[in-house]
Design a protein around this motif. Structure first.
Motif, short mmCIF file in Angstrom:
data_model
loop_
_atom_site.label_atom_id
_atom_site.label_comp_id
_atom_site.label_asym_id
_atom_site.label_seq_id
_atom_site.Cartn_x
_atom_site.Cartn_y
_atom_site.Cartn_z
N ARG A 177 -3.10 5.28 -2.01
CA ARG A 177 -3.99 6.11 -1.21
C ARG A 177 -3.62 7.59 -1.34
NH1 ARG A 177 -5.37 3.26 4.48
NH2 ARG A 177 -6.14 1.30 3.60
N ILE B 197 -8.90 5.78 -2.50
CA ILE B 197 -8.06 4.62 -2.78
C ILE B 197 -8.20 4.21 -4.25
CG2 ILE B 197 -7.72 2.16 -2.29
CD1 ILE B 197 -8.52 2.69 0.58
N TYR B 198 -7.04 3.89 -4.84
CA TYR B 198 -7.01 3.25 -6.15
C TYR B 198 -6.53 1.83 -5.92
CZ TYR B 198 -5.96 2.15 -10.98
OH TYR B 198 -5.95 1.56 -12.22
N ARG B 199 -7.32 0.86 -6.35
CA ARG B 199 -6.94 -0.55 -6.20
C ARG B 199 -6.53 -1.12 -7.55
NH1 ARG B 199 -11.15 0.23 -2.56
NH2 ARG B 199 -10.58 -0.25 -0.40
N ARG B 200 -5.44 -1.85 -7.54
CA ARG B 200 -4.95 -2.49 -8.79
C ARG B 200 -6.04 -3.35 -9.37
NH1 ARG B 200 -0.09 -4.04 -11.03
NH2 ARG B 200 1.15 -3.40 -9.24
N VAL C 197 0.86 -1.18 0.00
CA VAL C 197 0.00 0.00 0.00
C VAL C 197 0.90 1.23 0.00
CG1 VAL C 197 -1.83 1.26 1.18
CG2 VAL C 197 -1.79 -1.24 1.24
N ARG D 279 0.76 7.04 -11.09
CA ARG D 279 0.06 5.82 -10.67
C ARG D 279 0.52 4.64 -11.52
NH1 ARG D 279 -5.33 5.99 -13.15
NH2 ARG D 279 -3.98 5.35 -14.84
N HIS E 260 -0.48 -2.96 -4.61
CA HIS E 260 -1.85 -3.30 -4.96
C HIS E 260 -2.84 -2.19 -4.63
CE1 HIS E 260 -2.96 -4.19 -0.76
NE2 HIS E 260 -1.74 -4.70 -0.67
N GLU E 261 -2.37 -1.15 -3.90
CA GLU E 261 -3.28 -0.08 -3.51
C GLU E 261 -2.51 1.23 -3.37
OE1 GLU E 261 -6.26 -0.99 -0.39
OE2 GLU E 261 -5.35 0.70 0.67
#
Length: 146
Positions: free
Chosen positions: A103, A139-142, A64, A90, A100-101
């Protein structure tokens, strides 16, 4: 930036906090954004698990990353440069398969920043209180292949 986070600090205070003589293993990784030989912005990443435990409302493990960024040139604000900077950064971060994340935590009243992050795939999760004051955890999640 001082509009959203106070108190405003001096250049010497920024240098002291952001430019340590010997970077620590958990230090932020800073970058300047350039357009036509002009620095227009700043962006940094850091491992969330290496930060202070008072920052995020949940426990976070490895993979993260936190991201902070700004467009500092008034001539470049509101012209899509923020979204371009964040999306490219990103994508660069996600070249590391362990991540994987990502923030971010813009001020709740910073509609431009929140819109920028939403535009490039971040989701608003929850309002939080950070050591810098109120924020919105985004949050951006893969995206994993189906």
């Amino acid at each position: 930036m001082a509009r959203w986070w106070s108190p405003a600090c001096s250049l010497d205070e920024v240098r002291q906090e952001c430019l340590p003589a010997q970077p620590a293993a958990d230090a932020a990784h800073p970058f300047l954004a350039w357009v036509d030989d002009q620095a227009i912005g700043y962006i940094q990443s850091y491992l969330v698990a290496m930060g202070t435990s008072t920052w995020w409302p949940d426990e976070v493990g490895p993979g993260v990353v936190g991201l902070d960024g700004l467009i500092g040139s008034a001539a470049h604000i509101g012209r899509g440069w923020g979204a371009a900077l964040v999306s490219q950064f990103r994508d660069r971060l996600l070249l590391d398969e362990r991540i994987h994340e990502i923030r971010v935590d813009p001020h709740p009243q910073n509609a431009a920043a929140r819109g920028c992050y939403r535009k490039v795939g971040f989701e608003e999760v929850v309002p939080i209180i950070t050591p810098d004051g109120p924020a919105v955890l985004m949050i951006y999640r893969r995206q994993r292949p189906a």
